[in-house]
Design a protein around this motif. Structure first.
Motif, PDB file in Angstrom:
ATOM      1  N   UNK A 132       0.822  -1.208   0.000  1.00 32.48           N
ATOM      2  CA  UNK A 132       0.000   0.000   0.000  1.00 32.48           C
ATOM      3  C   UNK A 132       0.860   1.264   0.000  1.00 32.48           C
ATOM      4  N   UNK A 133       1.913   1.236  -0.803  1.00 40.09           N
ATOM      5  CA  UNK A 133       2.904   2.308  -0.729  1.00 40.09           C
ATOM      6  C   UNK A 133       3.262   2.903  -2.081  1.00 40.09           C
ATOM      7  N   UNK A 134       3.375   2.072  -3.127  1.00 40.82           N
ATOM      8  CA  UNK A 134       3.925   2.555  -4.392  1.00 40.82           C
ATOM      9  C   UNK A 134       3.136   2.015  -5.582  1.00 40.82           C
ATOM     10  N   UNK A 135       2.892   2.882  -6.555  1.00 39.02           N
ATOM     11  CA  UNK A 135       2.237   2.437  -7.792  1.00 39.02           C
ATOM     12  C   UNK A 135       3.151   1.516  -8.592  1.00 39.02           C
ATOM     13  N   UNK A 136       4.452   1.626  -8.359  1.00 33.56           N
ATOM     14  CA  UNK A 136       5.418   0.824  -9.121  1.00 33.56           C
ATOM     15  C   UNK A 136       5.484  -0.621  -8.638  1.00 33.56           C
ATOM     16  N   UNK A 137       5.322  -0.844  -7.340  1.00 29.84           N
ATOM     17  CA  UNK A 137       5.528  -2.184  -6.793  1.00 29.84           C
ATOM     18  C   UNK A 137       4.258  -2.854  -6.272  1.00 29.84           C
ATOM     19  N   UNK A 138       3.215  -2.064  -6.010  1.00 33.29           N
ATOM     20  CA  UNK A 138       1.986  -2.619  -5.438  1.00 33.29           C
ATOM     21  C   UNK A 138       0.868  -2.682  -6.475  1.00 33.29           C
ATOM     22  N   UNK A 139      -0.097  -3.554  -6.212  1.00 38.98           N
ATOM     23  CA  UNK A 139      -1.262  -3.641  -7.089  1.00 38.98           C
ATOM     24  C   UNK A 139      -2.098  -2.371  -6.966  1.00 38.98           C
ATOM     25  N   UNK A 140      -2.601  -1.878  -8.078  1.00 46.08           N
ATOM     26  CA  UNK A 140      -3.382  -0.652  -8.075  1.00 46.08           C
ATOM     27  C   UNK A 140      -4.841  -0.963  -7.757  1.00 46.08           C
ATOM     28  N   UNK A 141      -5.413  -0.206  -6.809  1.00 45.29           N
ATOM     29  CA  UNK A 141      -6.827  -0.322  -6.458  1.00 45.29           C
ATOM     30  C   UNK A 141      -7.525   0.986  -6.821  1.00 45.29           C
ATOM     31  N   UNK A 142      -8.696   0.878  -7.442  1.00 45.75           N
ATOM     32  CA  UNK A 142      -9.454   2.061  -7.842  1.00 45.75           C
ATOM     33  C   UNK A 142     -10.787   2.091  -7.104  1.00 45.75           C
ATOM     34  N   UNK A 143     -11.104   3.245  -6.528  1.00 49.84           N
ATOM     35  CA  UNK A 143     -12.350   3.397  -5.779  1.00 49.84           C
ATOM     36  C   UNK A 143     -13.081   4.662  -6.221  1.00 49.84           C
ATOM     37  N   UNK A 144     -14.378   4.687  -5.957  1.00 54.22           N
ATOM     38  CA  UNK A 144     -15.179   5.884  -6.184  1.00 54.22           C
ATOM     39  C   UNK A 144     -15.249   6.661  -4.883  1.00 54.22           C
ATOM     40  N   UNK A 145     -15.036   7.972  -4.977  1.00 50.88           N
ATOM     41  CA  UNK A 145     -15.007   8.831  -3.803  1.00 50.88           C
ATOM     42  C   UNK A 145     -16.104   9.886  -3.912  1.00 50.88           C
ATOM     43  N   UNK A 146     -16.668  10.265  -2.778  1.00 48.59           N
ATOM     44  CA  UNK A 146     -17.658  11.339  -2.714  1.00 48.59           C
ATOM     45  C   UNK A 146     -17.000  12.547  -2.066  1.00 48.59           C
ATOM     46  N   UNK A 147     -16.828  13.635  -2.848  1.00 44.25           N
ATOM     47  CA  UNK A 147     -16.212  14.865  -2.355  1.00 44.25           C
ATOM     48  C   UNK A 147     -17.319  15.774  -1.838  1.00 44.25           C
ATOM     49  N   UNK A 148     -17.292  16.091  -0.547  1.00 45.71           N
ATOM     50  CA  UNK A 148     -18.366  16.849   0.079  1.00 45.71           C
ATOM     51  C   UNK A 148     -18.176  18.350  -0.123  1.00 45.71           C
ATOM     52  N   UNK A 149     -19.263  19.097  -0.331  1.00 45.04           N
ATOM     53  CA  UNK A 149     -19.139  20.554  -0.494  1.00 45.04           C
ATOM     54  C   UNK A 149     -18.778  21.249   0.807  1.00 45.04           C
ATOM     55  N   UNK A 150     -19.110  20.619   1.944  1.00 44.98           N
ATOM     56  CA  UNK A 150     -18.772  21.161   3.258  1.00 44.98           C
ATOM     57  C   UNK A 150     -18.291  20.020   4.153  1.00 44.98           C
ATOM     58  N   UNK A 151     -17.281  20.248   4.994  1.00 42.61           N
ATOM     59  CA  UNK A 151     -16.793  19.189   5.878  1.00 42.61           C
ATOM     60  C   UNK A 151     -17.863  18.756   6.878  1.00 42.61           C
ATOM     61  N   UNK A 152     -17.783  17.512   7.314  1.00 39.18           N
ATOM     62  CA  UNK A 152     -18.657  16.997   8.364  1.00 39.18           C
ATOM     63  C   UNK A 152     -17.782  16.356   9.432  1.00 39.18           C
ATOM     64  N   UNK A 153     -18.384  16.002  10.571  1.00 45.08           N
ATOM     65  CA  UNK A 153     -17.637  15.256  11.587  1.00 45.08           C
ATOM     66  C   UNK A 153     -18.423  13.979  11.907  1.00 45.08           C
TER      67      UNK A 153
END
Length: 220
Positions: A132-153
């Motif tokens: 979980x450190x390098x694109x060169x040596x580790x397998x690449x994982x792709x995820x969908x992310x939700x970017x919030x318009x305002x931070x939450x806690x």
């Protein structure tokens, strides 16, 4: 040779991420002529697309006499680039909204509480197993992310002690979805959406958001 201003504008516009695979490249990024110089393509911003080494090799090398796979067309490369530049602009807009709302009381959400959140969906690649450190040596994982318009806690229970933990300034949620969701909901990538689900804190190396948003079994 790319003019200095064209090079700087392109690298800033893409945030040094490949316009095709969206991998962060840092120094390992190259500028590709969409229309080759040998065919009259100029070294202009409009004719430039930033690519990682792998995508650059795919876009720049193709044997028409012995075709294998599908060649990148100029029109496709332009669409990849323009879509990615628009995504970066959306993310920058979210940053400005966060800054403008620094003194606003953030929304409080509790672990396993069913909530509906609005945000911008985009796809991001991360280094996966084994380190979980390098694109060169580790397998690449792709995820969908939700970017919030305002931070939450988020208020969550500690995995080890069960004590209540308050996680503040959550801006990016990793979506947890059923496998078929990726194929049935492609149209929401790079759009503003409203999703319903439950939040939980990041625990493993597979979790890359500020927190996670489980929308399995829910409706967008």
């Amino acid at each position: 040779m790319w003019p200095k201003k064209v090079k700087e504008d392109a690298l800033v516009s893409c945030r040094r991420k490949c316009c095709v695979c969206h991998m962060f490249c840092g120094r390992n990024i190259e500028l590709h002529h969409i229309v080759m110089e040998s065919k009259g393509g100029e070294s202009t911003f409009d004719n430039c697309i930033p690519l990682c080494f792998n995508c650059h090799a795919e876009a720049g090398h193709y044997n028409n006499d012995h075709p294998k796979g599908t060649k990148y067309s100029s029109a496709e490369l332009r669409r990849h680039r323009d879509n990615w530049y628009r995504t970066v602009q959306q993310l920058d807009l979210a940053d400005h909204k966060w800054e403008a709302n620094e003194n606003k009381q953030p929304k409080e959400v509790y672990e396993d509480q069913v909530v509906t959140l609005k945000g911008f969906v985009w796809r991001e690649a991360f280094p996966g197993p084994p380190n979980y450190d390098s694109f060169d040596t580790d397998r690449i994982e792709t995820y969908w992310m939700l970017i919030l318009p305002e931070p939450i806690c988020l208020f969550a229970n500690s995995f080890e002690t069960e004590e209540t933990i308050k996680i503040e300034n959550i801006k990016k949620l990793q979506l947890c979805v059923d496998p078929e969701f990726y194929s049935s909901s492609k149209e929401i990538i790079r759009t503003d959406v409203e999703l319903t689900g439950k939040l939980f804190m990041s625990i493993t190396g597979h979790h890359h958001g500020d927190a996670n948003f489980d929308i399995r079994g829910q409706h967008a």
